[in-house]
Design an enzyme around this catalytic site. Structure first.
Site, PDB file in Angstrom:
ATOM      1  N   ASP A  14      24.565  48.951  51.919  1.00 51.67           N
ATOM      2  CA  ASP A  14      24.987  47.618  52.350  1.00 51.67           C
ATOM      3  C   ASP A  14      26.231  47.766  53.235  1.00 51.67           C
ATOM      4  O   ASP A  14      27.246  48.311  52.799  1.00 51.67           O
ATOM      5  CB  ASP A  14      25.311  46.780  51.095  1.00 51.67           C
ATOM      6  N   ASP A 117      21.604  44.350  57.642  1.00 52.57           N
ATOM      7  CA  ASP A 117      22.643  45.295  57.215  1.00 52.57           C
ATOM      8  C   ASP A 117      22.414  45.855  55.813  1.00 52.57           C
ATOM      9  O   ASP A 117      23.319  46.396  55.212  1.00 52.57           O
ATOM     10  CB  ASP A 117      24.029  44.648  57.313  1.00 52.57           C
ATOM     11  N   GLU A 118      21.195  45.708  55.296  1.00 51.99           N
ATOM     12  CA  GLU A 118      20.907  46.238  53.963  1.00 51.99           C
ATOM     13  C   GLU A 118      19.575  46.949  53.958  1.00 51.99           C
ATOM     14  O   GLU A 118      18.605  46.475  54.535  1.00 51.99           O
ATOM     15  CB  GLU A 118      20.831  45.093  52.933  1.00 51.99           C
TER      16      GLU A 118
HETATM   17 MG   LIG Z   1      26.662  43.475  53.886  1.00 50.38          MG
END
Ligand SMILES: [Mg+2]
Length: 423
Positions: A14, A117-118
Protein backbone atom coordinates in the site's frame (compact mmCIF):
# COMPACT_ATOMS: atom_id res chain seq x y z
CA UNK A 1 4.57 -30.55 -4.02
CA UNK A 2 1.80 -30.57 -1.49
CA UNK A 3 -0.62 -27.76 -1.94
CA UNK A 4 -3.93 -28.14 -0.17
CA UNK A 5 -3.17 -27.64 3.49
CA UNK A 6 0.00 -25.59 3.14
CA UNK A 7 -0.38 -22.14 4.59
CA UNK A 8 -0.40 -19.38 1.98
CA UNK A 9 1.86 -16.35 2.14
CA UNK A 10 0.27 -13.07 1.10
CA UNK A 11 1.80 -9.57 0.90
CA UNK A 12 -0.35 -6.46 0.71
CA UNK A 13 1.52 -3.42 -0.61
CA UNK A 14 0.00 0.00 0.00
CA UNK A 15 1.60 3.29 -1.13
CA UNK A 16 1.78 5.88 1.65
CA UNK A 17 -0.30 8.98 0.72
CA UNK A 18 -0.14 7.86 -2.90
CA UNK A 19 -1.07 10.91 -4.99
CA UNK A 20 0.79 13.27 -2.78
CA UNK A 21 3.89 11.06 -2.72
CA UNK A 22 3.82 10.69 -6.48
CA UNK A 23 3.37 14.42 -6.91
CA UNK A 24 6.49 14.89 -4.76
CA UNK A 25 8.40 12.37 -6.87
CA UNK A 26 7.51 14.42 -9.94
CA UNK A 27 8.46 17.74 -8.36
CA UNK A 28 11.71 16.49 -6.85
CA UNK A 29 12.76 14.87 -10.13
CA UNK A 30 12.43 18.25 -11.84
CA UNK A 31 13.82 20.33 -9.00
CA UNK A 32 15.83 18.57 -6.29
CA UNK A 33 15.24 21.54 -3.98
CA UNK A 34 11.44 21.53 -4.40
CA UNK A 35 9.39 21.73 -1.24
CA UNK A 36 8.28 18.29 -0.06
CA UNK A 37 4.47 18.55 0.01
CA UNK A 38 4.30 15.70 2.51
CA UNK A 39 5.79 17.95 5.17
CA UNK A 40 3.20 20.78 4.94
CA UNK A 41 -0.61 21.03 4.91
CA UNK A 42 -1.20 20.31 1.22
CA UNK A 43 -3.65 18.76 -1.18
CA UNK A 44 -3.81 17.55 -4.74
CA UNK A 45 -6.78 19.33 -6.26
CA UNK A 46 -9.10 18.53 -9.10
CA UNK A 47 -9.12 20.00 -12.59
CA UNK A 48 -8.58 23.77 -12.34
CA UNK A 49 -10.75 24.32 -15.41
CA UNK A 50 -13.73 23.07 -13.44
CA UNK A 51 -15.50 25.76 -11.50
CA UNK A 52 -15.47 23.85 -8.26
CA UNK A 53 -12.36 21.75 -7.78
CA UNK A 54 -12.30 19.03 -5.15
CA UNK A 55 -9.64 17.50 -2.90
CA UNK A 56 -8.27 14.34 -4.53
CA UNK A 57 -5.59 13.67 -1.91
CA UNK A 58 -4.26 15.40 1.18
CA UNK A 59 -1.13 15.39 3.28
CA UNK A 60 -1.15 14.06 6.86
CA UNK A 61 -0.94 17.66 8.13
CA UNK A 62 -3.96 18.70 6.03
CA UNK A 63 -5.84 15.77 7.53
CA UNK A 64 -5.17 17.20 10.99
CA UNK A 65 -7.14 20.29 9.93
CA UNK A 66 -10.08 18.05 9.01
CA UNK A 67 -9.55 18.21 5.25
CA UNK A 68 -11.19 15.19 3.59
CA UNK A 69 -10.89 13.57 0.17
CA UNK A 70 -13.73 14.54 -2.15
CA UNK A 71 -14.69 17.80 -0.48
CA UNK A 72 -14.71 21.09 -2.42
CA UNK A 73 -11.40 22.96 -2.38
CA UNK A 74 -13.17 26.10 -1.13
CA UNK A 75 -14.42 24.21 1.90
CA UNK A 76 -10.98 22.71 2.52
CA UNK A 77 -9.43 26.17 2.39
CA UNK A 78 -11.88 27.41 5.01
CA UNK A 79 -10.78 24.60 7.33
CA UNK A 80 -7.12 25.14 6.56
CA UNK A 81 -6.36 28.66 5.28
CA UNK A 82 -2.68 27.93 4.56
CA UNK A 83 -3.46 24.83 2.54
CA UNK A 84 -1.15 24.47 -0.48
CA UNK A 85 -3.17 23.08 -3.38
CA UNK A 86 -1.42 21.63 -6.43
CA UNK A 87 -3.10 20.43 -9.63
CA UNK A 88 -3.24 16.70 -10.31
CA UNK A 89 -0.98 14.92 -12.76
CA UNK A 90 -2.80 11.66 -13.33
CA UNK A 91 -0.70 10.43 -16.20
CA UNK A 92 2.38 10.64 -14.03
CA UNK A 93 0.64 8.98 -11.07
CA UNK A 94 -0.45 6.13 -13.33
CA UNK A 95 3.16 5.81 -14.50
CA UNK A 96 4.34 5.55 -10.87
CA UNK A 97 1.69 2.95 -10.16
CA UNK A 98 2.68 0.89 -13.21
CA UNK A 99 6.38 1.09 -12.37
CA UNK A 100 5.62 -0.26 -8.91
CA UNK A 101 3.43 -3.04 -10.30
CA UNK A 102 6.22 -4.00 -12.72
CA UNK A 103 8.78 -4.13 -9.94
CA UNK A 104 6.44 -6.31 -7.87
CA UNK A 105 5.83 -8.69 -10.74
CA UNK A 106 9.47 -9.75 -10.37
CA UNK A 107 8.47 -11.41 -7.12
CA UNK A 108 5.47 -13.47 -8.23
CA UNK A 109 3.14 -13.87 -11.19
CA UNK A 110 0.24 -14.28 -8.74
CA UNK A 111 -0.97 -10.79 -7.96
CA UNK A 112 -4.18 -8.83 -7.69
CA UNK A 113 -4.24 -5.11 -8.28
CA UNK A 114 -6.68 -3.78 -5.73
CA UNK A 115 -6.53 -0.10 -6.60
CA UNK A 116 -4.11 2.33 -8.21
CA UNK A 117 -1.87 2.19 -5.12
CA UNK A 118 -2.62 -1.21 -3.58
CA UNK A 119 -1.76 -4.71 -4.68
CA UNK A 120 -1.85 -8.21 -3.21
CA UNK A 121 0.99 -10.63 -3.97
CA UNK A 122 0.57 -14.35 -3.41
CA UNK A 123 4.15 -15.30 -2.52
CA UNK A 124 3.35 -18.94 -1.65
CA UNK A 125 5.01 -20.45 -4.74
CA UNK A 126 7.98 -18.10 -5.00
CA UNK A 127 9.10 -17.22 -1.48
CA UNK A 128 11.70 -20.03 -1.52
CA UNK A 129 13.56 -18.02 -4.19
CA UNK A 130 13.95 -15.07 -1.86
CA UNK A 131 14.17 -16.32 1.71
CA UNK A 132 12.57 -15.08 4.88
CA UNK A 133 9.16 -13.40 4.31
CA UNK A 134 9.79 -10.34 6.49
CA UNK A 135 13.28 -9.83 5.02
CA UNK A 136 11.85 -10.17 1.51
CA UNK A 137 9.13 -7.63 2.23
CA UNK A 138 11.73 -5.24 3.64
CA UNK A 139 13.80 -5.66 0.52
CA UNK A 140 10.75 -4.82 -1.64
CA UNK A 141 9.99 -1.77 0.52
CA UNK A 142 13.60 -0.54 0.23
CA UNK A 143 13.72 -1.13 -3.51
CA UNK A 144 10.53 0.88 -4.09
CA UNK A 145 11.93 3.70 -1.97
CA UNK A 146 15.35 3.73 -3.66
CA UNK A 147 14.36 2.95 -7.23
CA UNK A 148 11.01 4.72 -7.46
CA UNK A 149 11.31 7.42 -4.81
CA UNK A 150 8.23 6.81 -2.66
CA UNK A 151 7.40 4.74 0.39
CA UNK A 152 4.99 1.87 0.96
CA UNK A 153 3.65 -0.18 3.83
CA UNK A 154 3.67 -3.94 3.43
CA UNK A 155 1.40 -6.28 5.35
CA UNK A 156 2.35 -9.95 5.57
CA UNK A 157 0.05 -12.82 6.43
CA UNK A 158 -1.53 -16.03 5.22
CA UNK A 159 -4.63 -14.41 3.75
CA UNK A 160 -5.63 -11.15 2.09
CA UNK A 161 -7.71 -9.79 4.93
CA UNK A 162 -4.94 -10.08 7.50
CA UNK A 163 -2.27 -8.82 5.07
CA UNK A 164 -4.40 -5.76 4.39
CA UNK A 165 -5.06 -5.17 8.08
CA UNK A 166 -1.30 -5.46 8.71
CA UNK A 167 -0.36 -2.90 6.06
CA UNK A 168 -2.58 -0.42 7.88
CA UNK A 169 -0.55 -0.65 11.09
CA UNK A 170 2.00 2.06 11.84
CA UNK A 171 2.90 4.19 8.79
CA UNK A 172 4.84 5.17 6.75
CA UNK A 173 7.59 2.99 5.28
CA UNK A 174 6.99 -0.07 7.43
CA UNK A 175 6.48 -3.83 7.11
CA UNK A 176 4.20 -5.64 9.54
CA UNK A 177 3.19 -9.25 10.00
CA UNK A 178 -0.24 -10.36 11.14
CA UNK A 179 -0.25 -14.14 11.03
CA UNK A 180 -3.25 -15.98 12.52
CA UNK A 181 -1.41 -16.68 15.78
CA UNK A 182 -0.82 -12.91 16.14
CA UNK A 183 -4.49 -11.99 15.73
CA UNK A 184 -5.42 -12.05 19.45
CA UNK A 185 -2.52 -9.77 20.36
CA UNK A 186 -2.40 -7.42 17.37
CA UNK A 187 -5.92 -7.26 15.95
CA UNK A 188 -8.46 -8.07 18.64
CA UNK A 189 -7.67 -5.02 20.83
CA UNK A 190 -8.40 -2.65 17.91
CA UNK A 191 -11.69 -0.72 17.73
CA UNK A 192 -14.33 -2.35 15.56
CA UNK A 193 -14.15 0.47 12.99
CA UNK A 194 -10.61 -0.60 12.05
CA UNK A 195 -11.82 -3.95 10.75
CA UNK A 196 -12.00 -4.05 7.00
CA UNK A 197 -15.62 -4.13 5.82
CA UNK A 198 -17.00 -2.22 8.79
CA UNK A 199 -18.63 1.01 7.71
CA UNK A 200 -20.19 3.58 9.99
CA UNK A 201 -23.68 2.06 9.66
CA UNK A 202 -22.48 -1.38 10.74
CA UNK A 203 -20.28 0.16 13.42
CA UNK A 204 -23.27 1.90 15.03
CA UNK A 205 -25.35 -1.26 15.01
CA UNK A 206 -22.56 -3.29 16.60
CA UNK A 207 -21.80 -0.67 19.23
CA UNK A 208 -25.47 -0.71 20.15
CA UNK A 209 -24.93 -4.42 20.88
CA UNK A 210 -22.04 -3.53 23.17
CA UNK A 211 -19.36 -4.56 20.67
CA UNK A 212 -16.46 -2.10 20.64
CA UNK A 213 -13.35 -4.11 19.79
CA UNK A 214 -12.65 -6.58 17.00
CA UNK A 215 -12.04 -9.19 19.70
CA UNK A 216 -15.54 -8.67 21.13
CA UNK A 217 -16.98 -9.11 17.64
CA UNK A 218 -14.93 -12.28 17.13
CA UNK A 219 -16.35 -13.73 20.35
CA UNK A 220 -19.91 -12.60 19.69
CA UNK A 221 -22.67 -15.14 19.04
CA UNK A 222 -23.14 -15.41 15.27
CA UNK A 223 -26.94 -15.81 15.55
CA UNK A 224 -27.18 -12.52 17.41
CA UNK A 225 -25.15 -10.81 14.71
CA UNK A 226 -27.29 -12.32 11.97
CA UNK A 227 -30.41 -10.96 13.60
CA UNK A 228 -29.05 -7.42 13.68
CA UNK A 229 -26.81 -7.17 10.62
CA UNK A 230 -28.37 -9.47 8.08
CA UNK A 231 -27.27 -13.01 7.39
CA UNK A 232 -24.55 -12.78 4.75
CA UNK A 233 -22.86 -9.71 6.18
CA UNK A 234 -22.92 -11.15 9.70
CA UNK A 235 -21.22 -14.37 8.56
CA UNK A 236 -18.55 -12.46 6.64
CA UNK A 237 -17.76 -9.92 9.32
CA UNK A 238 -17.62 -12.62 12.01
CA UNK A 239 -15.12 -14.55 9.91
CA UNK A 240 -13.06 -11.42 9.36
CA UNK A 241 -12.99 -10.64 13.07
CA UNK A 242 -11.60 -14.14 13.57
CA UNK A 243 -8.99 -13.56 10.86
CA UNK A 244 -10.61 -16.01 8.44
CA UNK A 245 -10.59 -15.19 4.73
CA UNK A 246 -10.58 -17.78 1.94
CA UNK A 247 -10.60 -15.33 -0.95
CA UNK A 248 -7.85 -16.15 -3.48
CA UNK A 249 -5.43 -13.63 -4.96
CA UNK A 250 -6.57 -13.29 -8.55
CA UNK A 251 -6.81 -10.53 -11.09
CA UNK A 252 -10.45 -9.40 -11.25
CA UNK A 253 -11.95 -9.27 -14.67
CA UNK A 254 -13.74 -5.96 -14.91
CA UNK A 255 -17.07 -6.03 -16.71
CA UNK A 256 -17.00 -3.56 -19.55
CA UNK A 257 -20.26 -2.05 -20.63
CA UNK A 258 -19.88 0.37 -23.51
CA UNK A 259 -17.49 2.98 -22.04
CA UNK A 260 -18.18 1.73 -18.57
CA UNK A 261 -16.08 -0.15 -16.11
CA UNK A 262 -17.08 -1.74 -12.85
CA UNK A 263 -15.32 -3.71 -10.16
CA UNK A 264 -16.75 -6.27 -7.83
CA UNK A 265 -14.80 -5.44 -4.73
CA UNK A 266 -12.95 -8.29 -3.14
CA UNK A 267 -13.06 -6.20 0.00
CA UNK A 268 -15.71 -3.91 1.31
CA UNK A 269 -15.27 -0.21 0.73
CA UNK A 270 -16.70 1.83 3.54
CA UNK A 271 -14.76 5.08 3.57
CA UNK A 272 -14.59 7.96 1.18
CA UNK A 273 -10.85 7.84 0.51
CA UNK A 274 -10.85 4.24 -0.60
CA UNK A 275 -14.04 4.69 -2.59
CA UNK A 276 -12.45 7.61 -4.44
CA UNK A 277 -9.37 5.52 -5.19
CA UNK A 278 -11.51 2.83 -6.74
CA UNK A 279 -13.33 5.49 -8.75
CA UNK A 280 -10.01 6.78 -9.99
CA UNK A 281 -8.88 3.43 -11.37
CA UNK A 282 -12.27 3.06 -13.02
CA UNK A 283 -12.12 6.57 -14.50
CA UNK A 284 -8.59 5.94 -15.69
CA UNK A 285 -9.62 3.01 -17.87
CA UNK A 286 -12.79 4.72 -19.05
CA UNK A 287 -10.87 7.92 -19.89
CA UNK A 288 -8.08 6.02 -21.64
CA UNK A 289 -10.59 4.18 -23.80
CA UNK A 290 -12.39 7.40 -24.72
CA UNK A 291 -9.08 8.96 -25.73
CA UNK A 292 -8.00 5.84 -27.58
CA UNK A 293 -11.14 5.95 -29.65
CA UNK A 294 -11.12 9.75 -30.07
CA UNK A 295 -14.55 10.15 -28.59
CA UNK A 296 -15.92 12.40 -25.88
CA UNK A 297 -18.67 11.78 -23.38
CA UNK A 298 -21.06 14.30 -21.93
CA UNK A 299 -22.64 12.14 -19.28
CA UNK A 300 -21.10 10.39 -16.28
CA UNK A 301 -22.85 7.74 -14.22
CA UNK A 302 -21.71 6.14 -10.96
CA UNK A 303 -23.15 2.75 -10.02
CA UNK A 304 -23.00 1.22 -6.57
CA UNK A 305 -24.04 -2.11 -5.09
CA UNK A 306 -23.89 -2.26 -1.33
CA UNK A 307 -23.39 -5.19 1.01
CA UNK A 308 -27.14 -5.75 1.23
CA UNK A 309 -27.05 -6.12 -2.57
CA UNK A 310 -29.02 -2.93 -3.11
CA UNK A 311 -28.15 -1.20 -6.38
CA UNK A 312 -28.23 2.48 -7.04
CA UNK A 313 -26.86 4.75 -9.73
CA UNK A 314 -26.68 8.47 -10.22
CA UNK A 315 -25.62 10.45 -13.23
CA UNK A 316 -24.83 13.96 -14.28
CA UNK A 317 -24.59 15.80 -17.57
CA UNK A 318 -21.37 17.67 -18.22
CA UNK A 319 -21.26 21.28 -19.36
CA UNK A 320 -18.71 20.27 -22.00
CA UNK A 321 -17.95 16.85 -23.53
CA UNK A 322 -14.76 15.32 -22.16
CA UNK A 323 -12.35 12.42 -22.34
CA UNK A 324 -10.28 13.63 -19.41
CA UNK A 325 -9.61 11.19 -16.59
CA UNK A 326 -9.53 13.99 -14.05
CA UNK A 327 -12.86 15.46 -15.16
CA UNK A 328 -14.47 12.01 -15.11
CA UNK A 329 -12.94 11.39 -11.73
CA UNK A 330 -14.01 14.67 -10.28
CA UNK A 331 -17.59 14.22 -11.45
CA UNK A 332 -17.65 10.67 -10.11
CA UNK A 333 -16.38 11.79 -6.71
CA UNK A 334 -19.00 14.50 -6.58
CA UNK A 335 -21.78 12.05 -7.48
CA UNK A 336 -20.50 9.64 -4.87
CA UNK A 337 -20.43 12.32 -2.22
CA UNK A 338 -23.98 13.34 -3.14
CA UNK A 339 -25.68 9.99 -2.91
CA UNK A 340 -23.54 7.47 -1.04
CA UNK A 341 -24.55 7.08 2.61
CA UNK A 342 -21.32 5.17 3.43
CA UNK A 343 -23.08 1.82 3.44
CA UNK A 344 -20.27 -0.68 2.71
CA UNK A 345 -19.96 -1.38 -1.01
CA UNK A 346 -19.60 -4.62 -2.94
CA UNK A 347 -19.45 -3.15 -6.42
CA UNK A 348 -18.56 0.20 -7.90
CA UNK A 349 -18.90 1.26 -11.50
CA UNK A 350 -18.36 4.32 -13.67
CA UNK A 351 -20.04 4.71 -17.04
CA UNK A 352 -19.47 7.39 -19.65
CA UNK A 353 -22.56 8.18 -21.69
CA UNK A 354 -23.72 10.43 -24.52
CA UNK A 355 -20.68 9.54 -26.61
CA UNK A 356 -19.78 11.77 -29.54
CA UNK A 357 -16.97 11.46 -32.05
CA UNK A 358 -14.30 14.01 -31.27
CA UNK A 359 -12.69 14.20 -34.73
CA UNK A 360 -16.08 14.39 -36.36
CA UNK A 361 -17.04 17.55 -34.56
CA UNK A 362 -13.66 19.12 -35.31
CA UNK A 363 -13.91 18.31 -39.01
CA UNK A 364 -17.35 19.82 -39.16
CA UNK A 365 -15.93 22.97 -37.58
CA UNK A 366 -13.38 23.24 -40.37
CA UNK A 367 -15.98 22.49 -42.97
CA UNK A 368 -18.40 25.04 -41.71
CA UNK A 369 -16.67 27.53 -39.45
CA UNK A 370 -19.84 29.54 -39.28
CA UNK A 371 -21.41 26.85 -37.12
CA UNK A 372 -19.38 27.78 -34.10
CA UNK A 373 -17.43 30.85 -33.24
CA UNK A 374 -13.73 30.58 -33.93
CA UNK A 375 -13.03 31.71 -30.41
CA UNK A 376 -14.80 28.75 -28.90
CA UNK A 377 -12.84 26.43 -31.11
CA UNK A 378 -9.54 27.91 -29.99
CA UNK A 379 -10.61 27.63 -26.42
CA UNK A 380 -11.26 23.94 -26.95
CA UNK A 381 -7.84 23.43 -28.49
CA UNK A 382 -6.17 25.28 -25.62
CA UNK A 383 -8.09 23.24 -23.14
CA UNK A 384 -7.02 20.00 -24.77
CA UNK A 385 -3.40 21.19 -24.76
CA UNK A 386 -3.65 22.17 -21.12
CA UNK A 387 -5.15 18.88 -20.17
CA UNK A 388 -2.79 16.62 -22.08
CA UNK A 389 0.37 18.70 -22.22
CA UNK A 390 2.80 18.89 -25.08
CA UNK A 391 3.83 15.27 -24.77
CA UNK A 392 0.35 13.88 -25.25
CA UNK A 393 1.79 11.31 -27.66
CA UNK A 394 3.00 9.44 -24.60
CA UNK A 395 -0.58 8.60 -23.92
CA UNK A 396 -0.30 5.74 -26.39
CA UNK A 397 1.38 3.76 -23.63
CA UNK A 398 -1.77 4.01 -21.54
CA UNK A 399 -4.03 2.69 -24.25
CA UNK A 400 -5.49 -0.71 -23.69
CA UNK A 401 -3.96 -3.32 -25.94
CA UNK A 402 -7.23 -4.25 -27.58
CA UNK A 403 -7.85 -0.63 -28.50
CA UNK A 404 -4.49 -0.37 -30.20
CA UNK A 405 -4.87 -3.61 -32.11
CA UNK A 406 -8.40 -3.10 -33.25
CA UNK A 407 -8.99 0.54 -32.88
CA UNK A 408 -11.59 1.08 -35.61
CA UNK A 409 -13.59 -2.00 -34.75
CA UNK A 410 -13.70 -1.29 -31.04
CA UNK A 411 -14.71 2.28 -31.70
CA UNK A 412 -17.60 1.17 -33.85
CA UNK A 413 -18.57 -1.48 -31.35
CA UNK A 414 -18.62 1.01 -28.49
CA UNK A 415 -20.64 3.51 -30.46
CA UNK A 416 -23.12 0.88 -31.53
CA UNK A 417 -23.46 -0.36 -28.02
CA UNK A 418 -23.99 3.14 -26.83
CA UNK A 419 -26.78 3.57 -29.38
CA UNK A 420 -28.34 0.36 -28.24
CA UNK A 421 -28.33 1.61 -24.70
CA UNK A 422 -29.86 4.92 -25.68
CA UNK A 423 -32.73 3.26 -27.50
MG1 LIG B 1 -2.45 4.04 0.05
Amino acid sequence: MEHGDRERLIFHIDVNSAFLSWECVYRLSHDPDALDLRTIPSAVGGDASMRHGIVLAKSPLARKYGVTTGEPLAQARRKCPNLTVVPSRFDFYIKCSRRMMELLEEYTPDHEKFSIDEIFLDMTETIHLFGDPLATASQIRERIKNELGFTVNIGISSNKLLAKMASDFEKPDRCHTLFPHEVPGKMWPLPIRELFFVGSAAQKKMEALGLHTIGQLAACDLELLKAHLGRSYAVLIHQYANGVDEDPVEERDPVNKAYGNSITLSRDISDHDNACQVLLSLCETVGARLRADHVLCSNVCVELRDWEFKNQSHQMTLAEPTDSTSVLYECSCRLLKDFWDMTPLRLMGVRAGKIADDSFSQISLFDDPGLLKKKEFEKTVDKIRNKYGIDSIKRASFLQKDSIVDHAASKKKHLNRQEDMDR
